[in-house]
Design a protein around this motif. Structure first.
Motif, PDB file in Angstrom:
ATOM      1  N   GLN A  24       0.816  -1.206   0.000  1.00 13.98           N
ATOM      2  CA  GLN A  24       0.000   0.000   0.000  1.00 13.98           C
ATOM      3  C   GLN A  24       0.851   1.258   0.000  1.00 13.98           C
ATOM      4  N   THR A  25       2.065   1.176   0.528  1.00 17.00           N
ATOM      5  CA  THR A  25       2.969   2.322   0.511  1.00 17.00           C
ATOM      6  C   THR A  25       3.546   2.547  -0.878  1.00 17.00           C
ATOM      7  N   ILE A  26       3.835   1.447  -1.577  1.00 20.47           N
ATOM      8  CA  ILE A  26       4.482   1.536  -2.883  1.00 20.47           C
ATOM      9  C   ILE A  26       3.489   1.793  -4.014  1.00 20.47           C
ATOM     10  N   MET A  27       2.338   1.136  -3.970  1.00 25.33           N
ATOM     11  CA  MET A  27       1.447   1.114  -5.135  1.00 25.33           C
ATOM     12  C   MET A  27       0.884   2.469  -5.549  1.00 25.33           C
ATOM     13  N   PRO A  28       0.534   3.407  -4.631  1.00 24.79           N
ATOM     14  CA  PRO A  28       0.051   4.702  -5.122  1.00 24.79           C
ATOM     15  C   PRO A  28       1.056   5.412  -6.021  1.00 24.79           C
ATOM     16  N   LYS A  29       2.327   5.420  -5.607  1.00 26.95           N
ATOM     17  CA  LYS A  29       3.370   6.055  -6.420  1.00 26.95           C
ATOM     18  C   LYS A  29       3.613   5.270  -7.705  1.00 26.95           C
ATOM     19  N   LEU A  30       3.676   3.932  -7.595  1.00 30.29           N
ATOM     20  CA  LEU A  30       3.928   3.111  -8.768  1.00 30.29           C
ATOM     21  C   LEU A  30       2.784   3.223  -9.775  1.00 30.29           C
ATOM     22  N   THR A  31       1.555   3.223  -9.273  1.00 31.09           N
ATOM     23  CA  THR A  31       0.397   3.344 -10.162  1.00 31.09           C
ATOM     24  C   THR A  31       0.387   4.700 -10.853  1.00 31.09           C
ATOM     25  N   GLN A  32       0.697   5.759 -10.101  1.00 30.77           N
ATOM     26  CA  GLN A  32       0.734   7.090 -10.711  1.00 30.77           C
ATOM     27  C   GLN A  32       1.809   7.164 -11.783  1.00 30.77           C
ATOM     28  N   TRP A  33       2.950   6.512 -11.535  1.00 31.07           N
ATOM     29  CA  TRP A  33       4.012   6.479 -12.555  1.00 31.07           C
ATOM     30  C   TRP A  33       3.538   5.730 -13.798  1.00 31.07           C
ATOM     31  N   MET A  34       2.863   4.594 -13.614  1.00 30.41           N
ATOM     32  CA  MET A  34       2.370   3.835 -14.767  1.00 30.41           C
ATOM     33  C   MET A  34       1.336   4.636 -15.547  1.00 30.41           C
ATOM     34  N   ILE A  35       0.467   5.354 -14.835  1.00 30.09           N
ATOM     35  CA  ILE A  35      -0.533   6.184 -15.521  1.00 30.09           C
ATOM     36  C   ILE A  35       0.157   7.282 -16.326  1.00 30.09           C
ATOM     37  N   ALA A  36       1.145   7.954 -15.713  1.00 27.11           N
ATOM     38  CA  ALA A  36       1.848   9.034 -16.396  1.00 27.11           C
ATOM     39  C   ALA A  36       2.655   8.518 -17.593  1.00 27.11           C
ATOM     40  N   THR A  37       3.176   7.306 -17.485  1.00 27.23           N
ATOM     41  CA  THR A  37       4.054   6.764 -18.531  1.00 27.23           C
ATOM     42  C   THR A  37       3.287   6.028 -19.623  1.00 27.23           C
ATOM     43  N   TYR A  38       2.310   5.209 -19.219  1.00 24.48           N
ATOM     44  CA  TYR A  38       1.624   4.342 -20.181  1.00 24.48           C
ATOM     45  C   TYR A  38       0.129   4.638 -20.307  1.00 24.48           C
ATOM     46  N   GLY A  39      -0.358   5.621 -19.554  1.00 22.42           N
ATOM     47  CA  GLY A  39      -1.787   5.906 -19.565  1.00 22.42           C
ATOM     48  C   GLY A  39      -2.529   4.994 -18.604  1.00 22.42           C
ATOM     49  N   TRP A  40      -3.794   5.331 -18.354  1.00 20.87           N
ATOM     50  CA  TRP A  40      -4.533   4.551 -17.366  1.00 20.87           C
ATOM     51  C   TRP A  40      -4.786   3.129 -17.847  1.00 20.87           C
ATOM     52  N   ARG A  41      -4.902   2.929 -19.142  1.00 19.01           N
ATOM     53  CA  ARG A  41      -5.103   1.573 -19.655  1.00 19.01           C
ATOM     54  C   ARG A  41      -3.857   0.719 -19.410  1.00 19.01           C
ATOM     55  N   GLY A  42      -2.713   1.288 -19.687  1.00 14.91           N
ATOM     56  CA  GLY A  42      -1.459   0.576 -19.423  1.00 14.91           C
ATOM     57  C   GLY A  42      -1.258   0.299 -17.951  1.00 14.91           C
ATOM     58  N   ALA A  43      -1.729   1.213 -17.094  1.00 19.06           N
ATOM     59  CA  ALA A  43      -1.595   1.016 -15.659  1.00 19.06           C
ATOM     60  C   ALA A  43      -2.412  -0.183 -15.181  1.00 19.06           C
ATOM     61  N   TYR A  44      -3.628  -0.341 -15.728  1.00 14.68           N
ATOM     62  CA  TYR A  44      -4.426  -1.510 -15.362  1.00 14.68           C
ATOM     63  C   TYR A  44      -3.725  -2.806 -15.786  1.00 14.68           C
ATOM     64  N   ILE A  45      -3.143  -2.811 -16.985  1.00 13.65           N
ATOM     65  CA  ILE A  45      -2.401  -3.993 -17.426  1.00 13.65           C
ATOM     66  C   ILE A  45      -1.198  -4.228 -16.514  1.00 13.65           C
ATOM     67  N   GLY A  46      -0.539  -3.153 -16.094  1.00 14.65           N
ATOM     68  CA  GLY A  46       0.614  -3.281 -15.207  1.00 14.65           C
ATOM     69  C   GLY A  46       0.260  -3.877 -13.866  1.00 14.65           C
ATOM     70  N   VAL A  47      -0.847  -3.440 -13.286  1.00 13.26           N
ATOM     71  CA  VAL A  47      -1.278  -3.995 -11.991  1.00 13.26           C
ATOM     72  C   VAL A  47      -1.575  -5.486 -12.150  1.00 13.26           C
ATOM     73  N   GLY A  48      -2.297  -5.862 -13.216  1.00 15.97           N
ATOM     74  CA  GLY A  48      -2.600  -7.267 -13.439  1.00 15.97           C
ATOM     75  C   GLY A  48      -1.346  -8.102 -13.626  1.00 15.97           C
ATOM     76  N   THR A  49      -0.353  -7.541 -14.303  1.00 11.04           N
ATOM     77  CA  THR A  49       0.902  -8.265 -14.532  1.00 11.04           C
ATOM     78  C   THR A  49       1.643  -8.514 -13.225  1.00 11.04           C
ATOM     79  N   ILE A  50       1.657  -7.537 -12.338  1.00  5.90           N
ATOM     80  CA  ILE A  50       2.297  -7.707 -11.027  1.00  5.90           C
ATOM     81  C   ILE A  50       1.665  -8.879 -10.282  1.00  5.90           C
ATOM     82  N   ILE A  51       0.336  -8.929 -10.274  1.00  7.38           N
ATOM     83  CA  ILE A  51      -0.375 -10.010  -9.593  1.00  7.38           C
ATOM     84  C   ILE A  51      -0.009 -11.356 -10.199  1.00  7.38           C
ATOM     85  N   LEU A  52       0.021 -11.428 -11.524  1.00  7.87           N
ATOM     86  CA  LEU A  52       0.251 -12.692 -12.224  1.00  7.87           C
ATOM     87  C   LEU A  52       1.698 -13.161 -12.110  1.00  7.87           C
TER      88      LEU A  52
END
Length: 418
Positions: A158-186
Motif C-alpha cells: 500500500q505504501t508503494i502502489m500509489p506512487k507506482l500506479t501514478q508512474w504507470m498512468i503518467a508513462t503508459y496511460g490509465w489503460r497501461g496502468a491496469y495492465i501493469g497492476v494485473g501483470t504484477i499479480i500474475l
C-alpha cells in the motif's frame, strides 16, 4: 514434516516460515493492495475518461465492496472446507485477468460491470485465507507473525502502489496502468503463493504437545459466534472504522488535489499514510501477543480518529503528513488486529467463515463510505462536509473497541505473564 515444538521459538520451523512467506506474498498482491491502494489514482481520471460522474464511479466501487461483503464469508467457508490452495490459486488468476481486462473499458457502465466481476476473485484471494494460514502455523507468536505478514505484505504494498500506479498512468496511460497492476499479480503473486502457501500436513501432529484438541479444531462455530455479543462489537468496530479510514483512502487523491495540493504531494501523503499502516500493523501485533487484551488496540483507533480529521481539514503538509501517519497507524492496527481478534475470541474451528464476516464488515463500511463521500462531493461541490461522516464513524469504532471484554483463547505468551 516434523511437529512444531511448543516452546517459544519452536513455532519458527522451516515449513512454518515458508508458509508465512506465502501468506506475505498473498497479502502483498491481494485486494487490500491492488484494489484499495490504486483506486484513488484511477478515481481522479476515470470520470472524464469514461464520460461519467464521480458519483457513478463511487457507486460502482461501493457495489463491488457490498458484493465483497456477501461473497467473502462464502470464500472463507470454502477455505475452511476445501483448503486454501483450491480456493486462492484460481482466485489469483481471475483477479489478475480482471485487472488486465479493465484496460479495455470505454464507458461508465463498463466500469460497473468489471467491479461486479471483481468481487468474485476478491472473495477467493482475500485476507481471511492468508490470516488462517498464519494462524494454523502460529499460536504463541501469532500476533507478531500476522503483524509482520500484513505489514510487509499489505502495508508495504500500500505504501508503494500509489506512487507506482501514478508512474504507470503518467508513462503508459490509465489503460497501461491496469495492465501493469494485473501483470504484477500474475508474475509475482501467483507463483510465490503456489510455491510457498501450504497448510500443516497434520494439525494433530503439530499440536500434540500443546493441547488435547488440535489447534485447528479449537473454537466455536459460525452460528455460535453470531449468538455472542462480542462478535457484534468486533463487526461494528471494523465496519465503522473502514467507513471512515478506507473510504478516505479511496478518495484521498481527488480529496487533496481539489484543495489545491499538487498531485505529487497528494500521492506522498497517501504513501505516508500507508507507511503509518506498516507501523501500526507491526507494533499492534507485538503488543497483542504481549498484553493479551483488546485494549492494546484502542490507542491505535484513537490515533486514527485524530488523523482522519486532520486529512479532511488541513492543507499544510507539515500538519497533513503527521495526520496521515496517525490515520495510517490506526488503520494498520485495525487491519492487523481484525484477524487476531477473531482468532482470540472465537478460535480457529470456523475461523475462515467468522473472519469472512468481519472482513465483510470492512467491505460494507468501506463501500458505504466511498459512495457517501462521492455523493457529498458531487452534491456540495466539495469534500468538506465529509469530515462529519468520517469523524462520527470513527468515534463509533473507538467506542466499540473500548467495550470489548477479555480474550477467550489467550496467547500462551501473555498467559504466562498473568
Amino acid at each position: 514434516m516434523s511437529s512444531a515444538d511448543p516452546g517459544k521459538s519452536g513455532e519458527f520451523t522451516k515449513a512454518a516460515i515458508l508458509a508465512a512467506m506465502g501468506a506475505w506474498f498473498g497479502f502483498l498482491t491481494g485486494p487490500n493492495v491492488m484494489v484499495a491502494a490504486t483506486n484513488s489514482n484511477f478515481l481522479r481520471i476515470l470520470p472524464e475518461e469514461l464520460h461519467t460522474t464521480r458519483t457513478n464511479i463511487s457507486l460502482a466501487l461501493a457495489i463491488s465492496l457490498w458484493l465483497n461483503a456477501m461473497l467473502v464469508p462464502i470464500g472463507g467457508r470454502m477455505v475452511d472446507r476445501f483448503g486454501l490452495r483450491k480456493v486462492v490459486l484460481p482466485g489469483i488468476l481471475v483477479f489478475a485477468a480482471t485487472f488486465m481486462a479493465m484496460s479495455r473499458m470505454q464507458v461508465g457502465w463498463h466500469f460497473l460491470a468489471f467491479q461486479i466481476v471483481m468481487a468474485v476473485p476478491v472473495s477467493m484471494h482475500a485476507s481471511p485465507a492468508y490470516a488462517k494460514l498464519v494462524s494454523l502455523w502460529f499460536d504463541r507468536n501469532r500476533g507478531l507473525v500476522l503483524g509482520l505478514c500484513v505489514a510487509l505484505g499489505a502495508g508495504l504494498g500500500q505504501t508503494i502502489m500509489p506512487k507506482l500506479t501514478q508512474w504507470m498512468i503518467a508513462t503508459y496511460g490509465w489503460r497501461g496502468a491496469y495492465i501493469g497492476v494485473g501483470t504484477i499479480i500474475l508474475v509475482i503473486g501467483f507463483p510465490m503463493v503456489t510455491l510457498l502457501a501450504h497448510t500443516p500436513k497434520s494439525l494433530a501432529e503439530k499440536n500434540k504437545n500443546t493441547a488435547a484438541n488440535p489447534l485447528g479444531q479449537q473454537g466455536v462455530t459460525r452460528a455460535e459466534a453470531l449468538r455472542n455479543p462480542v462478535f457484534y462489537l468486533v463487526f461494528f468496530a471494523i465496519a465503522f472504522g473502514s467507513m471512515s479510514l478506507l473510504a478516505t483512502m479511496q478518495h484521498a487523491v481527488p480529496l487533496l488535489t481539489e484543495r489545491g495540493l499538487p498531485i505529487n504531494t497528494a500521492t506522498t501523503v497517501m504513501s505516508c499514510a500507508f507507511a503509518g499502516v506498516i507501523a501500526g500493523q507491526l507494533s499492534s501485533g507485538v503488543m497483542a501477543d504481549r498484553f493479551n487484551s483488546p485494549r492494546v488496540v484502542l490507542p491505535y483507533f484513537v490515533c486514527a480518529l485524530f488523523g482522519v480529521l486532520v486529512v479532511h481539514s488541513q492543507n499544510d503538509p507539515r500538519i497533513l503528513i503527521p495526520g496521515a501517519l496517525l490515520m495510517g497507524l490506526g488503520l494498520g492496527g485495525e487491519i492487523s488486529q481484525n484477524a487476531y481478534l477473531v482468532s482470540r475470541y472465537f478460535g480457529l474451528k470456523a475461523f475462515g467463515a467468522i473472519y469472512g464476516l468481519t472482513f465483510a464488515a470492512s467491505a460494507l463500511g468501506n463501500g458505504t463510505g466511498v459512495i457517501l463521500l462521492g455523493h457529498i462531493r458531487d452534491h456540495f461541490g466539495t469534500y468538506a462536509p465529509g469530515i462529519w461522516l468520517v469523524g462520527g464513524a470513527m468515534s463509533a469504532s473507538v467506542l466499540c473497541v473500548a467495550l470489548m471484554p477479555r480474550f477467550v483463547y489467550e496467547s500462551p505468551n501473555a498467559a504466562k505473564k498473568g
